[in-house]
Design a protein around this motif. Structure first.
Motif, PDB file in Angstrom:
ATOM      1  N   GLU A   1       0.852  -1.194   0.000  1.00  0.00           N
ATOM      2  CA  GLU A   1       0.000   0.000   0.000  1.00  0.00           C
ATOM      3  C   GLU A   1       0.888   1.244   0.000  1.00  0.00           C
TER       4      GLU A   1
ATOM      5  N   ARG B   1      -5.813   0.555   6.807  1.00  0.00           N
ATOM      6  CA  ARG B   1      -5.056   0.178   5.605  1.00  0.00           C
ATOM      7  C   ARG B   1      -3.649  -0.241   6.031  1.00  0.00           C
ATOM      8  N   THR B   2      -3.401  -1.537   6.022  1.00  0.00           N
ATOM      9  CA  THR B   2      -2.095  -2.032   6.446  1.00  0.00           C
ATOM     10  C   THR B   2      -1.473  -2.826   5.302  1.00  0.00           C
TER      11      THR B   2
ATOM     12  N   GLU C   1     -14.800   1.470   2.835  1.00  0.00           N
ATOM     13  CA  GLU C   1     -15.114   0.049   2.583  1.00  0.00           C
ATOM     14  C   GLU C   1     -14.674  -0.897   3.699  1.00  0.00           C
ATOM     15  N   ILE C   2     -15.577  -1.793   4.093  1.00  0.00           N
ATOM     16  CA  ILE C   2     -15.162  -2.899   4.956  1.00  0.00           C
ATOM     17  C   ILE C   2     -15.296  -4.244   4.238  1.00  0.00           C
TER      18      ILE C   2
ATOM     19  N   GLY D   1     -12.090  -7.673   5.454  1.00  0.00           N
ATOM     20  CA  GLY D   1     -10.830  -7.650   6.192  1.00  0.00           C
ATOM     21  C   GLY D   1     -11.102  -7.689   7.696  1.00  0.00           C
TER      22      GLY D   1
END
Ligand code: ATP
Length: 458
Positions: free
Chosen positions: A209, A218-219, A289-290, A333
């Protein structure tokens, strides 16, 4: 209760660290960007999210089976899937502070509709037209390099002992579903499933990312929960609608407030997709978003069939027709869902912080307190209760400080019930059970505790 301000987000992040949910990776070395570790309560929460997902996707379903495929796969997998050529985000660098950004995100933040699927030319045209509107989020200047497509696949030298291994890299998987496609035929041939059926998997995925922001949202290393459902061309869209409903209801059952959830329909579909919706959650930084729920047509198995030269078609006993199965997917996620659950449950009231998690998700289900730590008979009785409960429930023990502080400490990590063993317990074998949300206390018999807790937690 829910407050989507940046200040609240900072408080949630600080609670996560202070109370052992989430730590920055390698912190003593200054951290490692976009990588996080889950502490003692974080791992319980993550396991609970995964358990709820697995129950709904595998345990309760006769038509879906589980899988755990390896992180590494043949590099051809990623060529066939299109990731080597096209799994990229548009990157630009600020010429002044040298921070790197996703251009689609910079444009979106300036109110210009863009997405990562646009070609380099398309995104650069938009970027050039709107330069005046876009400031560097780090230093405020407006001087950027052109956007270039940056591939997100993470490379490795696994099994490659050549000096210049980067010529033939293997990849850490960028999504878990490719492992499902790789095993579609194995599952079909070894387990008695018939189309329509699904394969579910939970596992790590890796993406380079470009920007590491928004805590665990975000990872670069994260865990996905993906279910791929194989169906006939005719039933694809009908199954897709069903899956959308199933997934929406799952989030409500998890305890997320309906007003913090919404659908986002993709406008710019990839060429093979029939329909794509995301479920978004109202994070303190906005709706994001999930989960993605997509109707992918027969793209995946067609590609893998072409590249592997293996026949992946299916003969449907219902119609005698032979076709390449179509796929619908639900892809989410673990970290993003944990973050949504933490944001939704966080509350400040009457001088206490409370995590109002659904009991199924709470790291500890119950805590046991002896009223006074210096009274051996209270300690012994409390130990007896603790030992009785711990085989059935994650049970916490606390004998420090006063009872009020112990309650507040458990409230902050979301423990739904606390039991206090006092002098009356020694007389009549009853304890007080205190409810996290209402703070109401009632007296119950020790012998009935297990059943009471099972009733409350189910
Ligand atoms: P985004 O647009 O936010 O980058 P995406 O559309 O690339 O996400 P998908 O490829 O559809 O995401 O992945 C499915 C799910 O995996 C996402 O809904 C999200 O929950 C999770 N996910 C994807 N990328 C990350 C990441 N870098 N960190 C944490 N979770 C992620």
């Amino acid at each position: 209760m829910f407050n989507n301000s940046p200040q609240i987000f900072d408080k949630i992040i600080s609670l996560c660290k202070r109370r052992g949910f989430i730590f920055a990776s390698s912190e003593i070395y200054g951290g490692f960007a976009a990588i996080y570790d889950y502490g003692p309560y974080g791992v319980e929460l993550a396991n609970a999210v995964k358990r709820e997902w697995w129950k709904s996707m595998v345990q309760y379903r006769e038509d879906i089976v589980g899988l755990d495929s390896a992180i590494f796969m043949h590099p051809k997998v990623w060529e066939a899937s299109g990731h080597v050529a096209g799994f990229s985000d548009p990157l630009a660098e600020c010429k002044s502070c040298h921070e790197r950004f996703r251009v689609d995100h910079l444009l979106e933040e300036a109110g210009i509709s863009a997405d990562e699927k646009m070609s380099e030319e398309e995104i650069n045209k938009l970027f050039a037209e709107n330069r005046e509107k876009i400031k560097c989020p780090s230093c405020g200047k407006k001087d950027f390099t052109e956007a270039r497509k940056f591939n997100l696949l993470v490379q490795s030298n696994l099994g490659n002992f050549a000096e210049d291994w980067t010529k033939n890299p293997v990849y850490l998987r960028g999504e878990t579903c490719q492992g499902i496609y790789m095993n579609y035929k194995n599952v079909l041939d070894s387990v008695r499933v018939k189309i329509p059926f699904g394969i579910a998997q939970i596992g790590k995925a890796f993406r380079n990312e470009i920007t590491a922001r928004q805590f665990i949202f975000r990872t670069r290393e994260f865990e996905q929960m993906e279910m791929q459902y194989f169906c006939s061309p005719e039933e694809e869209m009908q199954e897709y609608e069903k899956l959308r409903q199933v997934r929406w209801q799952w989030y409500l059952k998890l305890g997320l407030s309906q007003e913090n959830l919404k659908w986002h329909q993709h406008e710019n579909l990839v060429f093979y997709a029939k329909e794509a919706y995301d479920i978004e959650y109202n994070f303190p930084f906005g709706f994001s978003e999930i989960e993605g729920i997509h109707a992918r047509g027969d793209y995946d198995l067609t590609q893998h069939s072409k590249f592997s030269k293996q026949d992946l078609s299916y003969t449907d006993a219902r119609t005698n027709e032979t076709y390449t199965p179509h796929i619908i997917e639900a892809s989410s996620g673990v970290g993003r869902i944990m973050l949504a659950v933490l944001c939704d449950g966080y509350s400040e009231e009457g001088g206490r912080n409370v995590l109002k998690l659904k009991p199924q998700l709470a790291p500890y289900k119950v805590a046991v307190f002896p009223l006074l730590a210096n009274k051996p008979e209270l300690m012994a009785k409390a130990r007896e209760v603790f030992e009785m409960l711990k085989s059935d429930f994650m049970t916490a023990w606390d004998d420090r400080g006063n009872i009020g502080k112990r309650y507040f400490s458990q409230d902050e990590i979301g423990t739904p019930y606390c039991l206090t063993i006092d002098f009356d317990t020694l007389q009549d074998n009853t304890v007080t059970i205190r409810d996290r949300d209402t703070m109401q206390q009632e007296r119950v018999k020790v012998g009935e505790l297990k059943d009471i807790l099972i009733g409350k937690l189910s």
